[in-house]
Write a protein that holds these residues in place. Structure first.
Motif, PDB file in Angstrom:
ATOM      1  N   PHE A  77      -0.407   7.645  -8.246  1.00  0.00           N
ATOM      2  CA  PHE A  77      -1.065   7.055  -7.079  1.00  0.00           C
ATOM      3  C   PHE A  77      -1.714   8.121  -6.209  1.00  0.00           C
ATOM      4  O   PHE A  77      -2.502   7.810  -5.334  1.00  0.00           O
ATOM      5  CB  PHE A  77      -0.067   6.263  -6.229  1.00  0.00           C
ATOM      6  N   LEU A 114      -0.041   3.017 -12.208  1.00  0.00           N
ATOM      7  CA  LEU A 114       1.366   3.056 -11.771  1.00  0.00           C
ATOM      8  C   LEU A 114       1.979   4.452 -11.692  1.00  0.00           C
ATOM      9  O   LEU A 114       2.773   4.732 -10.800  1.00  0.00           O
ATOM     10  CB  LEU A 114       2.206   2.163 -12.693  1.00  0.00           C
ATOM     11  N   THR A 115       1.613   5.348 -12.620  1.00  0.00           N
ATOM     12  CA  THR A 115       2.311   6.640 -12.612  1.00  0.00           C
ATOM     13  C   THR A 115       1.626   7.677 -11.741  1.00  0.00           C
ATOM     14  O   THR A 115       2.132   8.774 -11.571  1.00  0.00           O
ATOM     15  CB  THR A 115       2.385   7.229 -14.041  1.00  0.00           C
ATOM     16  N   GLN A 154       0.775  -1.241   0.000  1.00  0.00           N
ATOM     17  CA  GLN A 154       0.000   0.000   0.000  1.00  0.00           C
ATOM     18  C   GLN A 154       0.803   1.286   0.000  1.00  0.00           C
ATOM     19  O   GLN A 154       0.234   2.337   0.208  1.00  0.00           O
ATOM     20  CB  GLN A 154      -0.951  -0.005   1.188  1.00  0.00           C
ATOM     21  N   THR A 155       2.103   1.179  -0.216  1.00  0.00           N
ATOM     22  CA  THR A 155       2.829   2.439  -0.373  1.00  0.00           C
ATOM     23  C   THR A 155       3.359   2.530  -1.792  1.00  0.00           C
ATOM     24  O   THR A 155       3.522   1.517  -2.470  1.00  0.00           O
ATOM     25  CB  THR A 155       4.027   2.558   0.588  1.00  0.00           C
ATOM     26  N   GLY A 167      -0.861   8.563   2.916  1.00  0.00           N
ATOM     27  CA  GLY A 167       0.336   7.915   2.393  1.00  0.00           C
ATOM     28  C   GLY A 167       0.156   6.441   2.059  1.00  0.00           C
ATOM     29  O   GLY A 167       1.055   5.819   1.514  1.00  0.00           O
ATOM     30  N   PHE A 168      -0.993   5.869   2.392  1.00  0.00           N
ATOM     31  CA  PHE A 168      -1.207   4.466   2.054  1.00  0.00           C
ATOM     32  C   PHE A 168      -2.195   4.362   0.900  1.00  0.00           C
ATOM     33  O   PHE A 168      -3.275   4.965   0.929  1.00  0.00           O
ATOM     34  CB  PHE A 168      -1.745   3.684   3.251  1.00  0.00           C
ATOM     35  N   ILE A 169      -1.804   3.577  -0.120  1.00  0.00           N
ATOM     36  CA  ILE A 169      -2.678   3.423  -1.276  1.00  0.00           C
ATOM     37  C   ILE A 169      -3.860   2.549  -0.881  1.00  0.00           C
ATOM     38  O   ILE A 169      -3.685   1.477  -0.303  1.00  0.00           O
ATOM     39  CB  ILE A 169      -1.906   2.766  -2.431  1.00  0.00           C
ATOM     40  N   SER A 170      -5.039   3.016  -1.184  1.00  0.00           N
ATOM     41  CA  SER A 170      -6.215   2.215  -0.876  1.00  0.00           C
ATOM     42  C   SER A 170      -6.515   1.317  -2.064  1.00  0.00           C
ATOM     43  O   SER A 170      -6.730   1.795  -3.176  1.00  0.00           O
ATOM     44  CB  SER A 170      -7.396   3.141  -0.579  1.00  0.00           C
ATOM     45  N   SER A 171      -6.526   0.017  -1.823  1.00  0.00           N
ATOM     46  CA  SER A 171      -6.747  -0.886  -2.959  1.00  0.00           C
ATOM     47  C   SER A 171      -8.188  -0.748  -3.455  1.00  0.00           C
ATOM     48  O   SER A 171      -8.460  -0.995  -4.618  1.00  0.00           O
ATOM     49  CB  SER A 171      -6.426  -2.333  -2.597  1.00  0.00           C
ATOM     50  N   CYS A 204       7.515   4.695 -16.928  1.00  0.00           N
ATOM     51  CA  CYS A 204       6.533   5.323 -16.052  1.00  0.00           C
ATOM     52  C   CYS A 204       7.184   6.271 -15.058  1.00  0.00           C
ATOM     53  O   CYS A 204       6.595   6.611 -14.035  1.00  0.00           O
ATOM     54  CB  CYS A 204       5.718   4.265 -15.336  1.00  0.00           C
ATOM     55  N   TYR A 223       6.232   0.358  -6.470  1.00  0.00           N
ATOM     56  CA  TYR A 223       7.340   0.520  -7.413  1.00  0.00           C
ATOM     57  C   TYR A 223       8.252  -0.708  -7.410  1.00  0.00           C
ATOM     58  O   TYR A 223       8.831  -1.065  -8.426  1.00  0.00           O
ATOM     59  CB  TYR A 223       8.147   1.779  -7.067  1.00  0.00           C
TER      60      TYR A 223
END
Lengths: 327, 504
Positions: free
Chosen positions: B358, B355-356, A194-195, B365-369, A214, A200
């Protein structure tokens, strides 16, 4: 017909992917429990505490290694770095540094070696296999040199508590090292999933050309990956020192292979782009249970090695089979 | 009348629903150099792959020296006297020149290589080309490109071929080396070898070939004696098709210049490329494969080294840059190589799409799926991607759907300047039409599109302006109305119409 079933089948496949290593662990535990003479000793809380604390070092190493392997790299210097950092910790303690300083310093030494690996790999565009093979020798040699080619005894200190088994006849309390490893594992799951840094890593391992396209600064990212990996190997070295209560420059020979095996059993591909922390942790446990169970069953050492070898090949073969069916 | 060396009659070949070859006939005499001419995708390589055994024809008749011939596989074809030299060099770089020449046909006795005979074979092959100065023991990678090409031809000669196929043999050679190659071809011709010479460069064909055959859209459309041919006539044969109406015209207005290349040069290509791309404009770049179009955008995007020249984004100088910087400037590049560079094949569609960028998918700071899947689903709907869901891996999709995902990444990135390198290569007609419409819509939103393509009808169909690149130089850029397919091809092969008129 196949079409109407495919969504459920796809979900089944997903579940199986996650559960695969779990099932493997259960099979291994079940296998050693078959023997009625071994079962009462093997299937006990006290023994699981032993297994957990024996697994911790491989598991902490596997946290760093998972990241590196997912990025399409490899690190062969783990065993030597563990030996070197365990010697560093022992030497510092013997010179009466306070443990509060010794712990971060030891971990930093690991990180520094990882940094050198990363800079060499990224800066000179060299194969990680070669660079870390070289570092394997350099770190081992440095450890022996620092230790004067013998084990380094050190005074009793709180550092030894990290891996201490208080109350050896019951499961709890677990040694702090097990908790530390579990906490770090949860952290790494979050980092990888999740980061941006974690995503990457998958991107680079899956297709470095795409990563570049990218806008990912691939070489910088690699330096970070190997450095962070080094921190984990340094921590593993500290735990090694804590367990033996001395720094031993000839310890952990071949540990890198156990760590790599754990990661690969956990479903990572050596060509990069796939792998998971959870899988690697279970992989490490499978390795730990195999060793412990073979000892309990009074199998000779050579049988253990043969069996572990077979298990590694089987695990990866099953994984390939699963993937081929999927595609 | 003597029997021809090779005769191919009514050859047909389909791949799935696409008919690559519909009705091709082709004849080569002994000791003749025969030019096989056609645009990219006209079917030249398919035809030659059938001849050399890489593909099997669906129907048709092939005769080699009067006897029916059907190559089961490349080795069989080679043993029957058909040798092929591909455009890219195919040498084992670490093996010696000698080992490369006999590779696959080592003289052997009970599995042991007969070194003396091997040396003799290699020496004879090089002597045949009068290039015996190339040291036999040197590793192939230490020789120049031209010498490697000779080694490649020598390898083809070891089997004493009756028919030698050369695919764009001069594309990587300098002028002097090209002359040497012509001399070698002349010698082979005297020895009675038939040569099929594939080249885009008509002036080359005029120099070395005796006869020609023109392919277009998988059909033979003309053949004749090279000496009697007029270049204008050949170009008309090459092009001569109706522009079909799969190119929807979506009205869009052209605004200010937002991207400018000034005299870009890379190593070794492009040699010089200047252009201005305006908001809401679709600027097409035509040219032959290898003209340096891909290299131009890669250098501008920071993927390859820029040797000279400057890039200006929104009227500000933005010289050397890494891809990351270009992306923050709102520039996106679609790679011509979808499988090797464009996509992470073993990762999910959601990962590939986001990908490019987020930023909008992260909380603290945490990507939510969940947000990631949502975003992916939105793009998949918008672009009409046929897939099971955002979690499916990119490898499992068809070419057209993969391409939509790769374009979707640029859209998710909210890029205002799109550099699209062969966006419709290798995808089905339906997806092509969707991509054309999408490009029109994007231009209507004010995005600027640089569209590299080797397929003229699509350039003519959707571009506002077109520039032509020839041998690394991007020459004049004109509104599409001022071009004809004929004039573009003439420019791409380095024979501008003005010259043609004076010649013919």
């Amino acid at each position: 017909m196949g079409n109407t079933h495919s969504p459920t089948r796809a979900r089944m496949r997903q579940v199986l992917n996650v559960l695969g290593p779990f099932l493997g662990l259960l099979v291994v535990i079940g296998f050693f429990s078959l023997n009625p003479e071994v079962r009462p000793y093997f299937l006990s809380g006290a023994n699981f505490k032993v297994i957990l604390s024996q697994t911790v070092i491989v598991a902490v190493g596997a946290l760093g290694m998972t990241m590196i392997i997912v990025s399409g790299g490899i690190d062969l210097s783990v065993g030597s770095v563990v030996a070197l950092t365990s010697v560093v910790a022992a030497v510092l303690l013997r010179q009466e540094w306070i443990p509060l300083l010794v712990i971060p310093l030891t971990v930093l030494v690991g990180g520094f070696i990882g940094f050198i690996n990363g800079v060499t790999i990224a800066g000179l565009r060299m194969m990680p296999f070669i660079v870390t093979l070289g570092m394997m020798g350099i770190a081992r040699g440095t450890a022996k040199w620092l230790a004067g080619n013998q084990t380094v005894n050190c005074p009793d200190s709180p550092v030894n508590d990290i891996m201490a088994l208080h109350q050896p006849m019951q499961l709890l309390p677990l040694p702090p090292g097990v908790w530390i490893a579990s906490g770090l594992a949860i952290l790494m799951v979050l980092v990888l999933r999740q980061t941006v840094f974690g995503r990457y890593i998958f991107a680079i391992g899956s297709n470095e050309a795409t990563a570049r396209l990218c806008g990912i600064r691939v070489q910088r990212q690699k330096v970070l990956i190997y450095t962070l990996g080094g921190f984990f190997f340094g921590l593993a070295g500290l735990m090694q020192m804590s367990r033996l209560a001395q720094g031993d420059p000839s310890v952990a020979v071949g540990l890198e292979l156990d760590v790599i095996a754990a990661v690969v059993i956990g479903g990572a591909s050596l060509s990069g782009g796939t792998g998971s922390i959870l899988g690697s942790m279970i992989g490490a446990l499978i390795m730990g249970v195999l060793r412990n169970g073979s000892n309990m069953s009074d199998w000779p050492n050579y049988m253990q090695e043969i069996i572990i070898g077979i298990v590694i090949i089987l695990a990866v073969a099953l994984d390939r089979l699963r993937q081929r069916r999927a595609s | 009348m003597p029997t021809p060396r090779l005769r191919m009659v009514d050859v047909r070949k389909s791949f799935g629903a696409t008919r690559a070859l519909q009705n091709v006939s082709f004849e080569v005499e002994p000791g003749e150099v025969h030019a096989l001419i056609g645009e990219n995708g006209a079917g030249k390589s398919t035809l030659m792959k059938i001849l050399s055994g890489a593909y099997v024809a669906d129907s048709g008749h092939i005769e080699l020296e009067g006897r029916p011939f059907r190559a089961a596989d490349p080795l069989h074809a080679r043993r029957c006297g058909i040798a092929m030299i591909y455009q890219e060099l195919n040498l084992a770089p670490h093996l010696s020149v000698e080992e490369n020449i006999v590779l696959g046909e080592e003289p052997r006795r009970f599995g042991w290589v007969n070194r003396k005979e091997r040396r003799a074979l290699a020496r004879r092959a090089l002597a045949q080309l009068q290039h015996d100065s190339i040291p036999l023991d040197a590793p192939a990678c230490t020789r120049t490109i031209a010498e490697q090409q000779i080694v490649e031809i020598a390898r083809a000669l070891v089997g004493q071929p009756k028919v030698l196929i050369m695919d764009e043999p001069t594309s990587s050679l300098t002028r002097v080396d090209t002359e040497n190659l012509y001399a070698a071809i002349g010698r082979l011709k005297q020895q009675g070898v038939s040569i099929v010479y594939i080249s885009h460069f008509l002036e080359e064909c005029q120099r070395v070939c005796d006869r020609y055959t023109v392919l277009r859209d998988g059909t033979t459309v003309g053949h004749g004696l090279m000496a009697e041919a007029q270049l204008g006539e050949i170009i008309r044969l090459l092009v001569g098709r109706e522009v079909q109406d799969i190119y929807p015209r979506i009205p869009h207005t052209i605004g200010e210049t937002i991207l400018e290349f000034r005299q870009l040069a890379g190593r070794p290509k492009p040699r010089s490329a200047s252009l201005r791309l305006r908001a809401g404009e679709i600027l097409g770049i035509a040219g032959l494969v290898g003209a340096g179009r891909t290299e131009m955008v890669r250098a501008a995007f920071g993927l390859d080294r820029l040797a000279e020249g400057t890039v200006h984004v929104r009227n500000r100088l933005s010289g050397l840059a890494q891809p990351r910087r270009r992306l923050t400037e709102g520039i996106g590049l679609l790679s011509e190589n979808r499988k090797e560079e464009g996509l992470m094949l073993n990762r999910s569609l959601a990962d590939n799409l986001t990908l490019t960028h987020f930023g909008p998918l992260a909380r603290f700071g945490f990507i939510s799926s969940r947000l990631q899947r949502q975003a992916a689903r939105r793009w998949m709907e918008e672009l009409d991607v046929h897939a099971q869901g955002p979690g499916q891996s990119a490898a499992e999709l068809s070419g057209g759907n993969q391409q939509k995902i790769a374009i979707g990444r640029l859209l998710h990135h909210e890029a205002g300047i799109l550099l699209l390198d062969e966006p419709t290569r290798g995808i089905d007609v339906g997806s092509k039409a969707q991509i054309y419409r999408l490009m029109g819509q994007l231009a209507a939103q004010g995005k600027a599109i640089l569209f590299i393509s080797s397929y003229l009808p699509e350039l003519m169909g959707i571009c506002d302006t077109i520039g032509v690149m020839c041998r690394g130089v991007l020459s004049d850029i004109r509104p599409v109305a001022e071009w004809t397919e004929h004039s573009i091809i003439a420019m791409a092969i380095g024979q501008p119409e003005s010259q043609l008129e004076t010649k013919s």
